[in-house]
Scaffold this motif. Sequence first.
Motif: not given
Length: 301
Positions: A2-5, A11-12, A31-35, A68-70
């Motif tokens: 997913x794009x949100x992941x 960011x992480x 939630x971030x750890x789960x992603x 991911x950045x691209x």
Amino acid sequence: MELRHLRSFVVLADERHFGRAAVRLHIAQPALSQQLKQLERETGARLLDRSTRRVELTEAGRLLRGRAAEILAAVDRTSADLGLLGAGRAGRVRLGFVGTATYDVLPHVTRRVRDELPDVELEVRGELLGPELMAQLREGDLDIAVFRPGAAVTDDLEVLRLRDEPLVAVLPGDHPSARADAVDLRELDGMPLITHPSGYHSTMQPLVLDVCRRAGLDPHVVEVGETGTLVVFVAAGLGFGLVPHSVRALRLDGVAYVPLSGEPVTAPLVLAHRPEPAPVVARVSALVAAVTSGPGRDASG
């Protein structure tokens, strides 16, 4: 994946700290750890080395950070481009001008579009005859046509009247009336008339011939295919012409543009496009209308 992941992982990867990354993302740290765990399951690779003191990217994590950045940049560009298209601020527009509007209207329109709609690709065609413009518009080869109306205009097109332009005489520079404030057409009796083509080829010639007949003239007609050629023929002393006021933007040595005496005779200028135009076509049409509003520009623009 997913794009949100992917956004969360970028960011992480930049923060190298779950707490700070969670704050930036406005989500809870669990939630971030789960992603991150979901990403690692989907990729089949460990993306981070975690300890109590620091977070470091693995080789797979560094690869994913760059890719991911691209991906996210491409998605953002696509979203922005689609937004511009939907708002009529991007896309390709093919715009055609009749010869008598080529020298004045065309440059003003292209500059206005370039300034106000920099993401619009404008393909411009000038020095076309009215029936030719209509044919290209109906066949889908043009999106917008600016022309002088005639029998070629039918209900299958949306037409906007832009302005009415007075006709002026185009005279050789050495003609006795070349420096006059106005000229009576009867003063031109005996001179050949340089006009656009006859019949269905042009909508200007019938108007010009009617003006001459009402003035009592029956001139010898010399036909040319383009407005520029018409003015050149006059400069060469081969006759006179009658053109809309805006043609004065075509400056040429040996030519004078002189208003006609008596009641003004006007030539309408209209814009046409197919029904239900794309947003960008509608927006460019509105700019054309804004540029051409009024009775017509003089040669100084």
